[in-house]
Design a protein around this motif. Sequence first.
Motif, PDB file in Angstrom:
ATOM      1  N   ALA A 274      53.285  62.174 -21.318  1.00  0.00           N
ATOM      2  CA  ALA A 274      53.143  61.023 -20.427  1.00  0.00           C
ATOM      3  C   ALA A 274      52.131  61.275 -19.328  1.00  0.00           C
ATOM      4  O   ALA A 274      51.223  60.468 -19.091  1.00  0.00           O
ATOM      5  N   LEU A 275      52.245  62.406 -18.630  1.00  0.00           N
ATOM      6  CA  LEU A 275      51.409  62.664 -17.465  1.00  0.00           C
ATOM      7  C   LEU A 275      50.053  63.266 -17.823  1.00  0.00           C
ATOM      8  O   LEU A 275      49.073  63.089 -17.087  1.00  0.00           O
ATOM      9  N   GLY A 276      49.982  63.961 -18.934  1.00  0.00           N
ATOM     10  CA  GLY A 276      48.772  64.688 -19.292  1.00  0.00           C
ATOM     11  C   GLY A 276      47.497  63.864 -19.280  1.00  0.00           C
ATOM     12  O   GLY A 276      46.473  64.317 -18.739  1.00  0.00           O
ATOM     13  N   PRO A 277      47.477  62.661 -19.879  1.00  0.00           N
ATOM     14  CA  PRO A 277      46.221  61.893 -19.873  1.00  0.00           C
ATOM     15  C   PRO A 277      45.694  61.588 -18.475  1.00  0.00           C
ATOM     16  O   PRO A 277      44.486  61.688 -18.226  1.00  0.00           O
ATOM     17  N   ALA A 278      46.580  61.236 -17.532  1.00  0.00           N
ATOM     18  CA  ALA A 278      46.131  60.976 -16.161  1.00  0.00           C
ATOM     19  C   ALA A 278      45.601  62.249 -15.526  1.00  0.00           C
ATOM     20  O   ALA A 278      44.565  62.226 -14.840  1.00  0.00           O
ATOM     21  N   PHE A 279      46.280  63.376 -15.755  1.00  0.00           N
ATOM     22  CA  PHE A 279      45.807  64.635 -15.187  1.00  0.00           C
ATOM     23  C   PHE A 279      44.421  64.989 -15.710  1.00  0.00           C
ATOM     24  O   PHE A 279      43.534  65.368 -14.939  1.00  0.00           O
ATOM     25  N   VAL A 280      44.226  64.869 -17.009  1.00  0.00           N
ATOM     26  CA  VAL A 280      42.927  65.209 -17.601  1.00  0.00           C
ATOM     27  C   VAL A 280      41.827  64.323 -17.025  1.00  0.00           C
ATOM     28  O   VAL A 280      40.725  64.796 -16.696  1.00  0.00           O
ATOM     29  N   GLN A 281      42.116  63.043 -16.891  1.00  0.00           N
ATOM     30  CA  GLN A 281      41.111  62.131 -16.336  1.00  0.00           C
ATOM     31  C   GLN A 281      40.786  62.468 -14.882  1.00  0.00           C
ATOM     32  O   GLN A 281      39.615  62.456 -14.468  1.00  0.00           O
ATOM     33  N   MET A 282      41.797  62.807 -14.106  1.00  0.00           N
ATOM     34  CA  MET A 282      41.607  63.008 -12.676  1.00  0.00           C
ATOM     35  C   MET A 282      41.076  64.392 -12.322  1.00  0.00           C
ATOM     36  O   MET A 282      40.385  64.558 -11.310  1.00  0.00           O
TER      37      MET A 282
ATOM     38  N   ALA B  81      41.758  52.802 -17.032  1.00  0.00           N
ATOM     39  CA  ALA B  81      42.819  52.214 -17.858  1.00  0.00           C
ATOM     40  C   ALA B  81      43.713  53.304 -18.440  1.00  0.00           C
ATOM     41  O   ALA B  81      44.932  53.142 -18.520  1.00  0.00           O
ATOM     42  N   VAL B  82      43.102  54.414 -18.851  1.00  0.00           N
ATOM     43  CA  VAL B  82      43.892  55.548 -19.355  1.00  0.00           C
ATOM     44  C   VAL B  82      44.793  56.089 -18.260  1.00  0.00           C
ATOM     45  O   VAL B  82      45.975  56.375 -18.488  1.00  0.00           O
ATOM     46  N   ILE B  83      44.262  56.212 -17.056  1.00  0.00           N
ATOM     47  CA  ILE B  83      45.061  56.708 -15.933  1.00  0.00           C
ATOM     48  C   ILE B  83      46.226  55.776 -15.656  1.00  0.00           C
ATOM     49  O   ILE B  83      47.369  56.218 -15.480  1.00  0.00           O
ATOM     50  N   ALA B  84      45.959  54.479 -15.631  1.00  0.00           N
ATOM     51  CA  ALA B  84      47.018  53.509 -15.326  1.00  0.00           C
ATOM     52  C   ALA B  84      48.126  53.547 -16.367  1.00  0.00           C
ATOM     53  O   ALA B  84      49.319  53.516 -16.030  1.00  0.00           O
TER      54      ALA B  84
END
Length: 207
Positions: A108-116, A127-130
């Motif tokens: 769940a959290l990994g995609p936002a972490f990678v983007q940020m 959109a991926v972060i959201a």
Amino acid sequence: MRRIWGRTNSINVMKVLWGCAELGIAYERIDAGGAFGGLKTPEYLAKNPNALIPVLEEDGFVLWESNAILRYLGATAGAGASVWPDDPRTRAIADQWMDWQQTTGQAALGPAFVQMYRTPPEKRDEAVIARSLARSAETFAILEAHLTNHAFVAGAGFTLGDIPIGCLVYRYLHMPIERPDFPALAAYHQRLLARPGYAAHVAVGVS
């Protein structure tokens, strides 16, 4: 000789370093991955064909996958220690949450972490972060409900099952994001801060 390959700001390396601290295990750590590179060399791929960190080397024995390493450390150095309980049901619950971290929480959290944190600003996908943060709010609500009635993931006492969960909780609570009010998660984080291994290897900022 025991070696751990991996950079210290990797969540999966943090797990292993914290586990060693809990069990009093000595090791030599070798920087690998991220800015250090080295994961695609033939020598490293012979250790881990996935080209990921961490890797544990111990007297010719090689093991990858952070949660498998934690279980191995518990099995070999945790006899009689409360962090690696003898009761099979307590240990199974610890294992359950250890795996939940990988399959559900991190997913769940990994995609936002990678983007940020791993993606240049000009290439980030908001959109991926959201989507990731929305999914994380739902996912961490499951852990919040569990910790409302339990001091640690397997019950009243700390176990190795708290290590993957604790690493992920720290990241979630300290990323500059909007999140629901999760008082049980915040209290859990405070309990973990009393453990030297968590303070030394996890509670060091998000990067």
